[in-house]
Scaffold this motif. Structure first.
Motif, short mmCIF file in Angstrom:
data_model
loop_
_atom_site.label_atom_id
_atom_site.label_comp_id
_atom_site.label_asym_id
_atom_site.label_seq_id
_atom_site.Cartn_x
_atom_site.Cartn_y
_atom_site.Cartn_z
N ALA A 153 13.25 10.41 -6.35
CA ALA A 153 12.47 10.21 -7.57
C ALA A 153 11.11 9.57 -7.25
O ALA A 153 10.14 9.77 -7.97
N TYR A 154 11.05 8.83 -6.17
CA TYR A 154 9.80 8.23 -5.72
C TYR A 154 8.99 9.18 -4.85
O TYR A 154 7.89 8.86 -4.44
N GLY A 155 9.58 10.31 -4.49
CA GLY A 155 8.87 11.27 -3.64
C GLY A 155 9.17 11.12 -2.17
O GLY A 155 8.51 11.73 -1.34
N VAL A 156 10.18 10.31 -1.83
CA VAL A 156 10.57 10.15 -0.44
C VAL A 156 11.39 11.38 -0.04
O VAL A 156 12.33 11.76 -0.75
N THR A 157 11.04 12.01 1.07
CA THR A 157 11.72 13.23 1.50
C THR A 157 13.17 12.95 1.88
O THR A 157 13.54 11.81 2.19
N GLY A 158 13.98 13.99 1.88
CA GLY A 158 15.40 13.87 2.19
C GLY A 158 15.67 13.23 3.54
O GLY A 158 16.50 12.33 3.65
N ASP A 159 14.96 13.68 4.60
CA ASP A 159 15.18 13.11 5.93
C ASP A 159 14.81 11.63 5.98
O ASP A 159 15.53 10.83 6.57
N ALA A 160 13.70 11.27 5.37
CA ALA A 160 13.28 9.87 5.35
C ALA A 160 14.27 9.03 4.55
O ALA A 160 14.58 7.89 4.93
N ALA A 161 14.79 9.58 3.46
CA ALA A 161 15.77 8.85 2.65
C ALA A 161 17.08 8.65 3.41
O ALA A 161 17.69 7.58 3.34
N VAL A 162 17.50 9.66 4.15
CA VAL A 162 18.72 9.53 4.96
C VAL A 162 18.53 8.47 6.04
O VAL A 162 19.41 7.64 6.29
N THR A 163 17.37 8.47 6.68
CA THR A 163 17.08 7.46 7.69
C THR A 163 17.07 6.07 7.07
O THR A 163 17.63 5.12 7.64
N HIS B 44 0.84 -1.20 0.00
CA HIS B 44 0.00 0.00 0.00
C HIS B 44 0.88 1.25 0.00
O HIS B 44 0.58 2.24 -0.68
N ASN B 45 1.97 1.21 0.74
CA ASN B 45 2.93 2.32 0.74
C ASN B 45 3.52 2.51 -0.65
O ASN B 45 3.64 3.63 -1.14
N ARG B 46 3.86 1.42 -1.30
CA ARG B 46 4.42 1.50 -2.65
C ARG B 46 3.40 2.10 -3.62
O ARG B 46 3.77 2.89 -4.49
N PHE B 47 2.14 1.73 -3.47
CA PHE B 47 1.10 2.33 -4.30
C PHE B 47 1.14 3.85 -4.16
O PHE B 47 1.10 4.57 -5.16
N ALA B 48 1.20 4.33 -2.95
CA ALA B 48 1.22 5.78 -2.71
C ALA B 48 2.41 6.44 -3.37
O ALA B 48 2.32 7.58 -3.84
N LEU B 49 3.54 5.74 -3.45
CA LEU B 49 4.72 6.30 -4.11
C LEU B 49 4.52 6.43 -5.62
O LEU B 49 5.05 7.34 -6.24
N PHE B 50 3.75 5.52 -6.19
CA PHE B 50 3.46 5.59 -7.62
C PHE B 50 2.34 6.58 -7.92
O PHE B 50 2.32 7.21 -8.97
#
Length: 181
Positions: free
Chosen positions: A127-137, A10-16
């Motif tokens: 590119a998937y829309g994940v924010t910088g802080d979340a990507a660093v984590t 479901h999370n992946r769906f939201a990314l698309f």
């Protein structure tokens, strides 16, 4: 389907579904390929971009065919989750997911050292829309040996955990940042 795996799908769906219309289409896949291509610093006609497009096209064709539809299909969230799960089970994780991961990894590995640095990884997730802080984590969780780099094998393990892991403590669950609760 396992509850945690369903939550991750479901999370992946939201990314698309970046436009939030509750549907994922081939155009959404194409837009993601364009964002990935740009994040990798590639031209849309480059060999890397063409390989990415081919892998995402093949994945979309499998997903829509799984539901008995053509590539012009629109999938709502439940259809997306159902199709993704079925394709992974029937086609196999390696063929369904790792072919795409390998192409994206190659495109993002800008220095060709067979590892992703934090900046390369965060561009991928961006590119998937994940924010910088979340990507660093996510990077920190996936960098299990603390070297400041993620190898292709590390990433394969993370993708396997994300798409098949049922243990909520697996680092791979952080692949696209924290899961919504």
């Amino acid at each position: 389907m396992d509850v945690l795996i369903a939550a991750k799908l479901h999370n992946r769906f939201a990314l698309f579904d970046r436009d939030g219309d509750g549907r994922v289409t081939k155009a959404d896949y194409d837009e993601l390929v364009q964002r990935l291509t740009e994040a990798a610093g590639q031209d849309s006609g480059s060999p890397a971009a063409r390989k990415l497009q081919a892998e995402y096209d093949e994945n979309w064709a499998r997903m829509s065919a799984q539901l008995g539809r053509g590539t012009d299909a629109e999938l709502d969230e439940e259809e997306f989750v159902t199709a993704w799960d079925a394709v992974c089970r029937e086609t196999g994780f390696e063929r369904t997911i790792m072919a795409i991961v390998d192409e994206v990894f190659t495109a993002m590995d800008s220095d060709g050292d067979q590892h992703l640095r934090p900046d390369e990884f965060t561009r991928w997730l961006g590119a998937y829309g994940v924010t910088g802080d979340a990507a660093v984590t996510a990077f920190t969780r996936l960098d299990r040996d603390g070297t400041g780099r993620i190898s292709r094998d590390d990433l394969a393990r993370a993708f396997s955990e994300y798409f098949t892991g049922t243990d909520p403590e697996l680092p791979g669950n952080w692949l696209y940042g924290p899961l919504p609760h």
